[in-house]
Structure formats: C-alpha cells, structure tokens
Design a protein around this motif. Structure first.
Motif, PDB file in Angstrom:
ATOM      1  N   GLN A  78     -32.483 113.662   6.156  1.00  9.56           N
ATOM      2  CA  GLN A  78     -33.118 112.371   5.868  1.00  9.56           C
ATOM      3  C   GLN A  78     -33.835 111.891   7.127  1.00  9.56           C
ATOM      4  O   GLN A  78     -33.268 111.950   8.225  1.00  9.56           O
ATOM      5  N   THR A  79     -35.057 111.445   6.951  1.00 10.52           N
ATOM      6  CA  THR A  79     -35.854 111.003   8.094  1.00 10.52           C
ATOM      7  C   THR A  79     -36.525 109.683   7.767  1.00 10.52           C
ATOM      8  O   THR A  79     -37.059 109.500   6.668  1.00 10.52           O
ATOM      9  N   TRP A  80     -36.481 108.780   8.736  1.00 10.01           N
ATOM     10  CA  TRP A  80     -37.111 107.473   8.606  1.00 10.01           C
ATOM     11  C   TRP A  80     -38.080 107.257   9.764  1.00 10.01           C
ATOM     12  O   TRP A  80     -37.745 107.544  10.925  1.00 10.01           O
ATOM     13  N   VAL A  81     -39.261 106.755   9.442  1.00 12.47           N
ATOM     14  CA  VAL A  81     -40.253 106.401  10.451  1.00 12.47           C
ATOM     15  C   VAL A  81     -40.396 104.886  10.482  1.00 12.47           C
ATOM     16  O   VAL A  81     -40.478 104.238   9.430  1.00 12.47           O
ATOM     17  N   PHE A  82     -40.429 104.334  11.683  1.00  7.69           N
ATOM     18  CA  PHE A  82     -40.575 102.894  11.874  1.00  7.69           C
ATOM     19  C   PHE A  82     -41.694 102.622  12.870  1.00  7.69           C
ATOM     20  O   PHE A  82     -41.929 103.405  13.788  1.00  7.69           O
ATOM     21  N   ARG A  83     -42.352 101.487  12.686  1.00  8.56           N
ATOM     22  CA  ARG A  83     -43.328 100.995  13.658  1.00  8.56           C
ATOM     23  C   ARG A  83     -43.128  99.488  13.818  1.00  8.56           C
ATOM     24  O   ARG A  83     -43.298  98.736  12.863  1.00  8.56           O
ATOM     25  N   ALA A  84     -42.786  99.088  15.031  1.00  7.01           N
ATOM     26  CA  ALA A  84     -42.587  97.671  15.318  1.00  7.01           C
ATOM     27  C   ALA A  84     -43.752  97.158  16.157  1.00  7.01           C
ATOM     28  O   ALA A  84     -44.150  97.809  17.124  1.00  7.01           O
ATOM     29  N   PRO A  85     -44.325  96.019  15.794  1.00  4.45           N
ATOM     30  CA  PRO A  85     -45.420  95.467  16.599  1.00  4.45           C
ATOM     31  C   PRO A  85     -44.928  95.058  17.985  1.00  4.45           C
ATOM     32  O   PRO A  85     -43.751  94.725  18.164  1.00  4.45           O
ATOM     33  N   THR A  86     -45.807  95.103  18.963  1.00  3.71           N
ATOM     34  CA  THR A  86     -45.454  94.701  20.318  1.00  3.71           C
ATOM     35  C   THR A  86     -46.091  93.354  20.640  1.00  3.71           C
ATOM     36  O   THR A  86     -47.262  93.119  20.298  1.00  3.71           O
ATOM     37  N   PRO A  87     -45.356  92.453  21.294  1.00  8.89           N
ATOM     38  CA  PRO A  87     -45.957  91.181  21.713  1.00  8.89           C
ATOM     39  C   PRO A  87     -47.125  91.394  22.661  1.00  8.89           C
ATOM     40  O   PRO A  87     -48.090  90.629  22.665  1.00  8.89           O
ATOM     41  N   ALA A  88     -47.032  92.453  23.482  1.00 13.35           N
ATOM     42  CA  ALA A  88     -48.116  92.817  24.389  1.00 13.35           C
ATOM     43  C   ALA A  88     -48.172  94.333  24.464  1.00 13.35           C
ATOM     44  O   ALA A  88     -47.137  95.001  24.397  1.00 13.35           O
ATOM     45  N   PRO A  89     -49.353  94.927  24.580  1.00 17.56           N
ATOM     46  CA  PRO A  89     -49.461  96.383  24.687  1.00 17.56           C
ATOM     47  C   PRO A  89     -48.679  96.907  25.890  1.00 17.56           C
ATOM     48  O   PRO A  89     -48.568  96.238  26.915  1.00 17.56           O
ATOM     49  N   VAL A  90     -48.138  98.116  25.745  1.00 22.01           N
ATOM     50  CA  VAL A  90     -47.430  98.776  26.839  1.00 22.01           C
ATOM     51  C   VAL A  90     -48.390  99.784  27.455  1.00 22.01           C
ATOM     52  O   VAL A  90     -48.733 100.790  26.840  1.00 22.01           O
ATOM     53  N   ALA A  91     -48.827  99.498  28.686  1.00 21.82           N
ATOM     54  CA  ALA A  91     -49.869 100.302  29.313  1.00 21.82           C
ATOM     55  C   ALA A  91     -49.284 101.322  30.271  1.00 21.82           C
ATOM     56  O   ALA A  91     -48.349 101.034  31.021  1.00 21.82           O
ATOM     57  N   THR A  92     -49.844 102.524  30.235  1.00 21.24           N
ATOM     58  CA  THR A  92     -49.584 103.550  31.242  1.00 21.24           C
ATOM     59  C   THR A  92     -50.937 103.969  31.818  1.00 21.24           C
ATOM     60  O   THR A  92     -51.992 103.554  31.321  1.00 21.24           O
ATOM     61  N   SER A  93     -50.903 104.812  32.831  1.00 21.36           N
ATOM     62  CA  SER A  93     -52.152 105.239  33.450  1.00 21.36           C
ATOM     63  C   SER A  93     -53.015 106.078  32.518  1.00 21.36           C
ATOM     64  O   SER A  93     -54.219 106.202  32.730  1.00 21.36           O
ATOM     65  N   PHE A  94     -52.436 106.650  31.461  1.00 25.91           N
ATOM     66  CA  PHE A  94     -53.206 107.537  30.583  1.00 25.91           C
ATOM     67  C   PHE A  94     -53.486 106.954  29.208  1.00 25.91           C
ATOM     68  O   PHE A  94     -54.224 107.536  28.420  1.00 25.91           O
ATOM     69  N   GLY A  95     -52.887 105.797  28.881  1.00 22.74           N
ATOM     70  CA  GLY A  95     -53.105 105.235  27.565  1.00 22.74           C
ATOM     71  C   GLY A  95     -52.234 104.016  27.311  1.00 22.74           C
ATOM     72  O   GLY A  95     -51.415 103.634  28.145  1.00 22.74           O
ATOM     73  N   VAL A  96     -52.430 103.406  26.136  1.00 23.75           N
ATOM     74  CA  VAL A  96     -51.761 102.157  25.799  1.00 23.75           C
ATOM     75  C   VAL A  96     -51.034 102.299  24.468  1.00 23.75           C
ATOM     76  O   VAL A  96     -51.595 102.825  23.495  1.00 23.75           O
ATOM     77  N   MET A  97     -49.778 101.844  24.429  1.00 22.36           N
ATOM     78  CA  MET A  97     -49.016 101.794  23.186  1.00 22.36           C
ATOM     79  C   MET A  97     -49.215 100.416  22.556  1.00 22.36           C
ATOM     80  O   MET A  97     -48.856  99.406  23.156  1.00 22.36           O
TER      81      MET A  97
ATOM     82  N   PHE B 104     -39.660  97.270   9.422  1.00 27.21           N
ATOM     83  CA  PHE B 104     -40.615  98.069  10.185  1.00 27.21           C
ATOM     84  C   PHE B 104     -40.761  99.493   9.652  1.00 27.21           C
ATOM     85  O   PHE B 104     -41.514 100.295  10.214  1.00 27.21           O
ATOM     86  N   GLU B 105     -40.069  99.808   8.548  1.00 22.04           N
ATOM     87  CA  GLU B 105     -40.122 101.166   8.008  1.00 22.04           C
ATOM     88  C   GLU B 105     -41.494 101.468   7.414  1.00 22.04           C
ATOM     89  O   GLU B 105     -42.051 100.666   6.660  1.00 22.04           O
ATOM     90  N   THR B 106     -42.051 102.638   7.759  1.00 22.71           N
ATOM     91  CA  THR B 106     -43.353 103.049   7.204  1.00 22.71           C
ATOM     92  C   THR B 106     -43.255 104.303   6.345  1.00 22.71           C
ATOM     93  O   THR B 106     -44.162 104.586   5.575  1.00 22.71           O
ATOM     94  N   LEU B 107     -42.169 105.054   6.490  1.00 23.31           N
ATOM     95  CA  LEU B 107     -42.037 106.309   5.756  1.00 23.31           C
ATOM     96  C   LEU B 107     -40.585 106.722   5.715  1.00 23.31           C
ATOM     97  O   LEU B 107     -39.870 106.586   6.712  1.00 23.31           O
ATOM     98  N   ALA B 108     -40.131 107.220   4.569  1.00 23.49           N
ATOM     99  CA  ALA B 108     -38.790 107.778   4.444  1.00 23.49           C
ATOM    100  C   ALA B 108     -38.897 109.078   3.656  1.00 23.49           C
ATOM    101  O   ALA B 108     -39.507 109.118   2.588  1.00 23.49           O
ATOM    102  N   LEU B 109     -38.305 110.150   4.176  1.00 18.33           N
ATOM    103  CA  LEU B 109     -38.340 111.449   3.536  1.00 18.33           C
ATOM    104  C   LEU B 109     -36.928 111.985   3.366  1.00 18.33           C
ATOM    105  O   LEU B 109     -36.062 111.737   4.216  1.00 18.33           O
ATOM    106  N   ASP B 110     -36.698 112.744   2.310  1.00 16.09           N
ATOM    107  CA  ASP B 110     -35.361 113.245   2.001  1.00 16.09           C
ATOM    108  C   ASP B 110     -35.486 114.658   1.442  1.00 16.09           C
ATOM    109  O   ASP B 110     -36.146 114.865   0.413  1.00 16.09           O
ATOM    110  N   SER B 111     -34.888 115.629   2.143  1.00 19.42           N
ATOM    111  CA  SER B 111     -34.892 117.009   1.665  1.00 19.42           C
ATOM    112  C   SER B 111     -33.451 117.458   1.501  1.00 19.42           C
ATOM    113  O   SER B 111     -32.627 117.258   2.409  1.00 19.42           O
ATOM    114  N   HIS B 112     -33.118 118.055   0.353  1.00 14.84           N
ATOM    115  CA  HIS B 112     -31.742 118.491   0.107  1.00 14.84           C
ATOM    116  C   HIS B 112     -31.724 119.504  -1.011  1.00 14.84           C
ATOM    117  O   HIS B 112     -32.704 119.723  -1.720  1.00 14.84           O
ATOM    118  N   HIS B 113     -30.557 120.155  -1.123  1.00 15.78           N
ATOM    119  CA  HIS B 113     -30.336 121.093  -2.232  1.00 15.78           C
ATOM    120  C   HIS B 113     -29.278 120.514  -3.143  1.00 15.78           C
ATOM    121  O   HIS B 113     -28.386 119.823  -2.705  1.00 15.78           O
TER     122      HIS B 113
END
Length: 368
Positions: free
Chosen positions: A6-25, A359-368
C-alpha cells in the motif's frame, strides 16, 4: 511472503518556498509505503520524493506498475540486495537508477520495521543491543539569509547545533554566515552548499569557514566531482561532509579516500535501513562520522533516528526546521537538544496520522 503493498502520496503546501542553491521546493511531498505479509505482519517505509517536483507520484506508480511483481509473493528478508539485483536491467533500460533505488530504500525500511515488530523490539535495539536511547540533534533547512531571525529561537528551544544553506550570492552568504556564527557562539554551526561550487569557489568558502570555526562544510562540490577536486579542499581546517547524493559502491570510495569526514547517506534515497547501517558501520570503522541526512516526512525521520542510535558514534540527527505537517504529525520527541527514541516495537508508528489526510493526492494498493 509479502502479500500486500500500500502506498500513499501526500503534498502539503508550504507557508514559504524552501530554497536550495539548485532549486526551490514549493510544496512538501511524501511517499509512505506499507508492506503486509501473509501472517499479518506489517511495516512502514518512506520513499524519497523531494526532487524533481513531479517525483512523488512517479515513485508510487513505479513501485506498483513496474516493481510489484518483484515484491508480492516474495520474502521480506534480504529485500534490499534481491531487489537491487532484480531491477538492475529495468533501471538501465529507462535510465532511472535513482528512482528505482529510492523505491527499494522505502521498501527495505518497511521490511526492517516489520522484522523489528515481529521481534517485539524498537528498530534501533533490533539492529543493535547497544543502541542508545537518544541521539543528539541539529537544526537544518535554514536559509543563511534568515539565520538571524531563526537561530535565537532554536537556541532558546535547546538546539545548540544548526546548519544553514549557502551557495546563493557569495558576498551576501559570507556576510550572513558571519552573523550566524556570532549567534551560535558556544554551539555548533555547519553550512551546506548543496553542490553549488567549483574548486576555486569552494576554497574561498573554506577560508571563511576556517575563520568562523564551522563544524563542517557540506557538499561544496558536486557529488560526482573527481576525487582530485575533493582532495584539493582537504588542506582546510574545516571538515567536509557529503553522502546524500552518493549510492552503492560510491560510499566505499567516499569513506576510503579520506577527503570527507562526515558521511551522510539518506535512508529514503538509497539503501533503506540495510544499506545505511552498512555504510554507517563502515564509516565508523574508518574513523569517519555517520550523520544521517534527511529532509522528508515523519517515517524516514524516525528511521534515521533509529539508525543513528543503532550505529553509535558522535553523529547528529538532522531536523529540518521548515514547517512540514507530513513530518510533524508523526511527533518529534526532542528535549534538551536530543531525540528520544520510543520503546514501541519497530519505528513506533502504527498508522498514518489523521491530520495528514487532507494532503493525500494518490493511494495505490497491490495485493494477491
């Protein structure tokens, strides 16, 4: 045998972007995975999803659409080595060695959590009978330009070690770093360039780091820079740190060449519990320091704490200070600058916190 993924994907908004030298989250993603076996045993893991921006959903689909056949109806034991071998050609075929390794890392952590639960032990004590009940921590994810407003509050909260992000404007970085060092007097200050520089720029930064007494300078060069480039930096007094962007045999080289003092694998990015513990023990055996890298959700952070406690040594646990409900909802048992491990079996996480459901954007379930 593993019976369900079982897999869950989440995305939470940020109050301010998180910056690094190579890009921004611009949001905070997380991919959490649960493995269940035929006997009803289960365990949690986390798959790296910070980069690229579209990576979280991709990793989840990669697991369920391209790898589930290698996981279901197979044992959880030796999962890391088996899946690394079994996915080698698939990863080469699509040029995605990193994403495959990240999925395997999350699965391996889930398998380790399951094994510790079956033994009735916290993961750290399952890995080592000598595991410490707590580990020292440091604050991270701090843009150097904001250090003056953030560091005093962290020190009031009992965190006297902190890492700031540099690699933006050299003159401004130098000014802000000097100010940060003055605020951390009596504590420990580190800087992370996130692979931003070439050798001449790194050497200039190391001159300032030496003058300020930094504990380490992290990733001053790209992770794939030649060994000679790393060697050119080792005359400085400030130790170097790296490892979050190293995989597999690269760790043996990183440890053996002696250029890097602080070895920093990421449990969600490569190796899971199995690979990270091997690297930690190899680093300690060669006089290096194991400091787990982590900048993700709550499951990976708890796994990092257990790994550090099991490995031992003088390392510090990385605690991102940027707001992230996908991490904070799992709890952060930090007191007097140390993370205190739970006595509950495994990672001490029974279920995903209800507060992260919006914040859930996707849920997947693989089983037998």
């Amino acid at each position: 045998m593993i019976d369900r993924i079982q897999t869950w994907v989440f995305r939470a908004p940020t109050p301010a972007p998180v910056a690094t030298s190579f890009g921004v989250m611009r949001d905070r993603p997380a991919v959490f995975v649960k493995l269940t076996d035929r006997d009803g045993g289960w365990g949690w893991g986390e798959i790296f999803a910070n980069w690229p921006a579209a990576g979280a959903e991709h990793r989840a689909r990669l697991l369920h659409e391209d790898m589930a056949d290698l996981v279901l109806d197979h044992p959880a034991e030796d999962l890391f080595a088996r899946l690394t071998a079994a996915t080698r050609i698939r990863a080469i075929q699509c040029g995605e060695q990193g994403p495959f390794a990240q999925v395997i890392a999350g699965l391996d952590t889930a398998a380790a959590d399951m094994a510790a639960r079956r033994a009735g032990l916290p993961l750290a004590r399952h890995l080592s009978g000598m595991a410490a009940p707590s580990v020292p921590a440091y604050a991270s994810g701090i843009a150097v330009a904001r250090a003056a407003e953030i560091l005093p509050g962290l020190r009031e909260a009992g965190l006297h070690a902190a890492k700031v992000k540099v690699g933006f404007d050299p003159e401004a970085d130098a000014r802000h770093l000097t100010q940060a060092a003055s605020l951390m007097q009596g504590g420990r200050l580190m800087a992370d360039a996130n692979q931003a520089w070439d050798v001449p720029t790194a050497l200039r930064a190391l001159d300032q780091a030496d003058a300020l007494g930094l504990t380490w300078l992290e990733e001053p060069l790209p992770a794939d820079a030649p060994a000679a480039d790393w060697a050119a930096l080792t005359d400085a007094a400030t130790p170097l740190a790296a490892g979050e962007n190293v995989t597999g045999p690269g760790f043996a080289r990183l440890i053996a060449n002696g250029h890097v003092t602080y070895i920093q694998p990421d449990v969600a990015k490569w190796g899971g519990v199995t690979g990270n513990l091997e690297v930690a023990r190899a680093a300690l055996a060669q006089g290096r320091t194991y400091c787990p890298h982590f900048l993700g959700g709550g499951i990976g952070l708890h796994a990092s704490a257990h790994l550090l406690a099991a490995a031992g040594g003088p390392g510090l646990l990385e605690l991102d200070t940027n707001e992230n409900p996908l991490r904070d909802a799992f709890g952060a048992p930090v007191e007097d600058g140390a993370w205190h491990l739970s006595d509950m079996p495994g990672l001490g996480i029974d279920r995903l916190p209800e507060e992260i459901a919006p914040f859930e954007t996707l849920a997947l379930d693989s089983h037998h």
